[in-house]
Design a protein around this motif. Structure first.
Motif, PDB file in Angstrom:
ATOM      1  N   ALA A  56       0.867  -1.178   0.000  1.00 16.48           N
ATOM      2  CA  ALA A  56       0.000   0.000   0.000  1.00 16.48           C
ATOM      3  C   ALA A  56       0.905   1.229   0.000  1.00 16.48           C
ATOM      4  N   LEU A  57       0.921   1.941  -1.117  1.00 13.08           N
ATOM      5  CA  LEU A  57       1.796   3.095  -1.281  1.00 13.08           C
ATOM      6  C   LEU A  57       0.985   4.355  -1.532  1.00 13.08           C
ATOM      7  N   SER A  58       1.664   5.467  -1.457  1.00 15.03           N
ATOM      8  CA  SER A  58       1.102   6.746  -1.880  1.00 15.03           C
ATOM      9  C   SER A  58       1.903   7.240  -3.064  1.00 15.03           C
ATOM     10  N   PHE A  59       1.226   7.990  -3.948  1.00 17.84           N
ATOM     11  CA  PHE A  59       1.852   8.509  -5.160  1.00 17.84           C
ATOM     12  C   PHE A  59       1.494   9.971  -5.335  1.00 17.84           C
ATOM     13  N   ALA A  60       2.408  10.728  -5.930  1.00 21.62           N
ATOM     14  CA  ALA A  60       2.150  12.126  -6.269  1.00 21.62           C
ATOM     15  C   ALA A  60       2.758  12.411  -7.632  1.00 21.62           C
ATOM     16  N   SER A  81       2.547   9.539   3.998  1.00 21.92           N
ATOM     17  CA  SER A  81       3.327   9.054   2.860  1.00 21.92           C
ATOM     18  C   SER A  81       3.027   9.837   1.581  1.00 21.92           C
ATOM     19  N   VAL A  82       1.823  10.373   1.434  1.00 19.15           N
ATOM     20  CA  VAL A  82       1.530  11.166   0.241  1.00 19.15           C
ATOM     21  C   VAL A  82       2.366  12.457   0.237  1.00 19.15           C
ATOM     22  N   ASP A  83       2.623  13.022   1.401  1.00 17.47           N
ATOM     23  CA  ASP A  83       3.472  14.208   1.480  1.00 17.47           C
ATOM     24  C   ASP A  83       4.916  13.880   1.113  1.00 17.47           C
ATOM     25  N   PHE A  84       5.392  12.712   1.524  1.00 15.23           N
ATOM     26  CA  PHE A  84       6.740  12.294   1.146  1.00 15.23           C
ATOM     27  C   PHE A  84       6.819  12.061  -0.359  1.00 15.23           C
ATOM     28  N   ALA A  85       5.796  11.423  -0.928  1.00 13.12           N
ATOM     29  CA  ALA A  85       5.777  11.186  -2.376  1.00 13.12           C
ATOM     30  C   ALA A  85       5.821  12.513  -3.131  1.00 13.12           C
ATOM     31  N   ARG A  86       5.052  13.493  -2.659  1.00  7.74           N
ATOM     32  CA  ARG A  86       5.039  14.807  -3.300  1.00  7.74           C
ATOM     33  C   ARG A  86       6.407  15.475  -3.187  1.00  7.74           C
ATOM     34  N   LEU A 141      10.581  17.170 -20.587  1.00  8.27           N
ATOM     35  CA  LEU A 141      10.220  16.924 -19.192  1.00  8.27           C
ATOM     36  C   LEU A 141       8.769  17.347 -19.016  1.00  8.27           C
ATOM     37  N   VAL A 142       7.895  16.397 -18.673  1.00  8.92           N
ATOM     38  CA  VAL A 142       6.470  16.699 -18.526  1.00  8.92           C
ATOM     39  C   VAL A 142       6.005  16.590 -17.083  1.00  8.92           C
ATOM     40  N   GLY A 143       6.904  16.213 -16.170  1.00  6.59           N
ATOM     41  CA  GLY A 143       6.547  16.108 -14.768  1.00  6.59           C
ATOM     42  C   GLY A 143       7.408  15.086 -14.061  1.00  6.59           C
ATOM     43  N   ALA A 144       6.942  14.667 -12.896  1.00  3.99           N
ATOM     44  CA  ALA A 144       7.631  13.636 -12.124  1.00  3.99           C
ATOM     45  C   ALA A 144       6.594  12.879 -11.315  1.00  3.99           C
ATOM     46  N   LEU A 145       6.914  11.626 -11.037  1.00  4.43           N
ATOM     47  CA  LEU A 145       6.073  10.760 -10.218  1.00  4.43           C
ATOM     48  C   LEU A 145       6.890  10.312  -9.018  1.00  4.43           C
ATOM     49  N   GLY A 146       6.342  10.528  -7.830  1.00  6.66           N
ATOM     50  CA  GLY A 146       6.994  10.097  -6.605  1.00  6.66           C
ATOM     51  C   GLY A 146       6.133   9.088  -5.883  1.00  6.66           C
ATOM     52  N   ALA A 147       6.767   8.197  -5.138  1.00 12.28           N
ATOM     53  CA  ALA A 147       6.060   7.182  -4.357  1.00 12.28           C
ATOM     54  C   ALA A 147       6.659   7.117  -2.966  1.00 12.28           C
ATOM     55  N   SER A 148       5.837   6.681  -2.011  1.00 16.00           N
ATOM     56  CA  SER A 148       6.306   6.512  -0.645  1.00 16.00           C
ATOM     57  C   SER A 148       5.456   5.462   0.048  1.00 16.00           C
ATOM     58  N   GLY A 149       6.055   4.781   1.009  1.00 14.19           N
ATOM     59  CA  GLY A 149       5.326   3.802   1.798  1.00 14.19           C
ATOM     60  C   GLY A 149       6.025   2.475   1.903  1.00 14.19           C
ATOM     61  N   ASP A 155       9.617   1.626  -3.882  1.00 14.13           N
ATOM     62  CA  ASP A 155       8.888   2.810  -4.343  1.00 14.13           C
ATOM     63  C   ASP A 155       9.312   3.154  -5.770  1.00 14.13           C
ATOM     64  N   GLU A 156      10.618   3.188  -6.000  1.00 20.77           N
ATOM     65  CA  GLU A 156      11.143   3.584  -7.298  1.00 20.77           C
ATOM     66  C   GLU A 156      10.767   2.592  -8.395  1.00 20.77           C
ATOM     67  N   GLN A 157      10.746   1.313  -8.088  1.00 22.69           N
ATOM     68  CA  GLN A 157      10.371   0.323  -9.110  1.00 22.69           C
ATOM     69  C   GLN A 157       8.905   0.490  -9.518  1.00 22.69           C
ATOM     70  N   ALA A 158       8.034   0.767  -8.568  1.00 21.35           N
ATOM     71  CA  ALA A 158       6.622   1.012  -8.897  1.00 21.35           C
ATOM     72  C   ALA A 158       6.483   2.242  -9.788  1.00 21.35           C
ATOM     73  N   VAL A 159       7.253   3.279  -9.498  1.00 21.96           N
ATOM     74  CA  VAL A 159       7.242   4.501 -10.297  1.00 21.96           C
ATOM     75  C   VAL A 159       7.740   4.215 -11.712  1.00 21.96           C
ATOM     76  N   LYS A 160       8.847   3.505 -11.806  1.00 19.65           N
ATOM     77  CA  LYS A 160       9.427   3.168 -13.117  1.00 19.65           C
ATOM     78  C   LYS A 160       8.447   2.360 -13.950  1.00 19.65           C
ATOM     79  N   ASP A 161       7.821   1.353 -13.340  1.00 20.26           N
ATOM     80  CA  ASP A 161       6.843   0.524 -14.053  1.00 20.26           C
ATOM     81  C   ASP A 161       5.680   1.367 -14.575  1.00 20.26           C
ATOM     82  N   ALA A 162       5.190   2.286 -13.756  1.00 19.26           N
ATOM     83  CA  ALA A 162       4.053   3.126 -14.150  1.00 19.26           C
ATOM     84  C   ALA A 162       4.424   4.050 -15.304  1.00 19.26           C
TER      85      ALA A 162
END
Length: 172
Positions: A56-60, A81-86, A141-149, A155-162
């Motif tokens: 169970a993760l948070s994403f921003a 965790s959503v604040d950390f992801a952001r 560069l269109v943005g960034a995706l962060g994950a935490s939890g 976290d980084e592998q989930a971001v990379k996959d997405a």
């Protein structure tokens, strides 16, 4: 579909899901950001990646200026965790679209480099840490995706996959 981007109306450019805008005067500056459709798919893919590992993760997701586009906190994700992801996503775009692992190493090498960054984020947390990747489409560069939890590597592998699931990359 039109979205407001940098004060100008931006239209989805193509199946690549990039919103681009050009000021209405004779300037030739374009800005790029993720479309709403791409943002939704990123969150869907990120949560699916987390679920596949029983996490169970948070994403921003932030735009290239560090403004929050969307965030999600899965049921059971750790508090704040959503604040950390952001904060991870914001740090990625604030420093030019760098991976969280690179930023984390820069912080370890020279912590004073980031001492005045907290005020740069419009009250966004600034967290140079693994678990965030920039999003590039067509070299932009269109943005960034962060994950935490979870541990940062997870976290980084989930971001990379997405990111890869929508046909984008984390490098130019």
């Amino acid at each position: 579909m039109a979205t407001l981007c940098g004060g100008y109306v931006a239209h989805a450019a193509s199946a690549a899901d990039v919103a681009s805008s050009t000021p209405p005067d004779s300037a030739t500056v374009d800005t790029y950001s993720l479309s709403y459709a791409a943002t939704t798919r990123l969150l869907d893919n990120a949560t699916a990646a987390a679920k596949s590992h029983q996490l169970a993760l948070s994403f921003a997701i932030v735009d290239p200026g560090g403004h929050l586009i969307a965030a999600a906190r899965m049921d059971g994700a750790p508090f704040a965790s959503v604040d950390f992801a952001r904060g991870k996503a914001f740090a990625s775009v604030a420093l030019g679209g760098q991976a969280g692992a690179t930023l984390e190493q820069r912080f370890k090498d020279n912590p004073s480099e980031y001492t005045n960054m907290s005020a740069a984020g419009y009250y966004a947390p600034f967290l140079p840490a693994r678990g965030a990747l920039p999003i590039f489409i067509g070299g932009h560069l269109v943005g960034a995706l962060g994950a935490s939890g979870a541990p940062s590597e997870v976290d980084e592998q989930a971001v990379k996959d997405a990111i890869e699931a929508i046909g984008a990359t984390s490098t130019r």
